[in-house]
Design an enzyme around this catalytic site. Sequence first.
Site, PDB file in Angstrom:
ATOM      1  N   GLU A  17       0.808  -1.219   0.000  1.00 11.73           N
ATOM      2  CA  GLU A  17       0.000   0.000   0.000  1.00 11.73           C
ATOM      3  C   GLU A  17       0.843   1.272   0.000  1.00 11.73           C
ATOM      4  O   GLU A  17       0.764   2.087   0.931  1.00 11.73           O
ATOM      5  CB  GLU A  17      -0.958   0.010   1.199  1.00 11.73           C
ATOM      6  CG  GLU A  17      -1.955  -1.121   1.176  1.00 11.73           C
ATOM      7  CD  GLU A  17      -3.035  -1.020   2.248  1.00 11.73           C
ATOM      8  OE1 GLU A  17      -3.993  -1.799   2.172  1.00 11.73           O
ATOM      9  OE2 GLU A  17      -2.917  -0.156   3.156  1.00 11.73           O
ATOM     10  N   GLU A  48      -5.090  -8.742   0.526  1.00 14.81           N
ATOM     11  CA  GLU A  48      -5.782  -8.406   1.775  1.00 14.81           C
ATOM     12  C   GLU A  48      -7.249  -8.167   1.474  1.00 14.81           C
ATOM     13  O   GLU A  48      -7.613  -7.607   0.445  1.00 14.81           O
ATOM     14  CB  GLU A  48      -5.234  -7.121   2.423  1.00 14.81           C
ATOM     15  CG  GLU A  48      -3.894  -7.238   3.086  1.00 14.81           C
ATOM     16  CD  GLU A  48      -3.455  -5.931   3.741  1.00 14.81           C
ATOM     17  OE1 GLU A  48      -4.332  -5.138   4.163  1.00 14.81           O
ATOM     18  OE2 GLU A  48      -2.244  -5.704   3.813  1.00 14.81           O
TER      19      GLU A  48
END
Length: 463
Positions: free
Chosen positions: A166, A364
Amino acid sequence: MKYVFPDNFWWGSASSAPQTEGETLSFGKSATIWDQWYKEQPTRFHNNVGPADTSTFYKNWKEDIALLKQLNHNTFRTSISWARLIPEGRGTVNQEAVTFYNQVINELLAQGIKPFINLFHFDMPMVMQQQGGWENRDVVTAYAEFATVCFELFGDRVKHWFTFNEPVVPVEGGYLYDFHYPNVVDFKRAATVAYHTMIAHSLAVKAYHERNDGGEIGIILNLTPSYPRSQNPADVKAANIADLMFNRSFLDPALRGEYPQELVALLKEHGQLPACQPEDKALLAAGVVDLLGINYYQPRRIKCRDSLVNPDSPFMPEWFFESYEMPGRKMNPYRGWEIYEQGIYDILTNLRENYGNPNCYISENGMGVENEQRFDENGQIQDDYRIDFVRDHLKWLHKGISEGSNCLGYHMWTFIDNWSWCNAYKNRYGFVSLNLETQARTIKKSGEWYRATAAENGFNDRT
C-alpha cells in the site's frame, strides 16, 4: 451452489513485521518512525497502545506458524523489518535478525506454507527518516541496497517477493492528511514521496530480475474503485481524477512502466510535479511486476464539488472532487467503511480489460470489528459476520476468475488480531483471537470456516 476454485489456489492470510513482531527496540532493532511518533505523541494512538505492544510474533513464531498450518494455509505473507535487518539503514547486517527471519522462513516451508515476503510496510527506519525519508534519493538507494541484501540472504527459499505494501498510504497519511508520521500537509512533497517510492520499487525489481533466482517479484496495492455518483459528466470527471490520484498513480507504473499522461498533465498544470532525473524513464519501465497483490476493503464513491475551493487552502486531491455517501449502502459501522463485495470483481475486470490481465491475487480483504469479546460463547468468538464477509467477497472473486481473470489466490487480513497503527487494537481483524494480557491465541469461528474452505478449495453457498 458449490464454489470451487482453481487447483493450487493460494489460501492464506497477511500480516506485517511492525504489526506483529514486537521487540521493537530489542535484539538489535533500531527505531522506526512509529517508535519515534509514539515517543513524541502517545495520545495519537488508541488507548495509548504503541508499536511495542504487538502480537509477539518474534517470541511466538513457531506456535503461530503451527496455527497457520492448522488453518490449512498454503501461503502466508509477512514483511522483513528494514530497521531490524540493517539497524543503521545502510551497512552492517544484524545477525540476530538474520537468524530470526531464517527460522520463520524455514519453519513456514517445513509446514508446507509458501512464504510471501514484503520489504516495506509503512515502517521507515528513523535513521532514514532523519535524512528525509522518501523525499531523499539517497534513501531510495539505501532501500535498494536493503532489498538486495534480502534477496541474497533469503532468495534461495523465498520465491514470492513484494517491494511495498500500500505505497499510497504513507503518501496520504504522512504528507497529505496528517494520520501518519511525519504529519506533513504538502501535496508537492507527497508527490515526491510517491514518485521516489516507485523509483525505489523499480530499483528493487530490476535488481531481483538480474539475479535470476527463479522466483517472482511484485507490489501490493490497495485498489479502491472510484464510482461516480451519476453519469453526469461532472461526476464522471471527478471520479476519474480520484482514480488517477489514488489508484493509477501506482498501478500504471507497476503494470505499464509509466505514469498516466492525464495525471502528469494535471500535476504539471498546477505546479505539483516532482523532480525527475533523465534515467528515471528507463528505470520505471524496468519496474513492471511479475505479480500484483490487491488489497480491497471498500469502494470510493465520488461526486463533483458542490462548492468553490478556498484559493488559500493547501492544494489537495479534494480540489477536484468530494466523497459521496450513497443512500442505502451496506456499512461496517465499527470501521466506518462501506461493504461492497462487487468491488473485488470490478477490480479484476478492470485489470483484465485494461491492463493485459496480469497475474494477481487478493493480498488483503478483511473486516475489523470493535469489542469482539461480546461475541464470545464458551471461549470462542462467534464471528459469523466475518464468515459472511469473506464468503460474499469470494463469490465475486470466483465470478471474476470464471470470466478469465488471472487471480491466483486469496489472503485474509489477518491471521491473528494485531496492532493496527494509530487504531492499535480498537478493531479486531483476525481468524485467531488474541488475549492482550496473556497473549493466548484462540481460533475464532471464522478460522474454522476458513480452514474447511481451504481444505476443500471452495465452499457450498448456504443460500
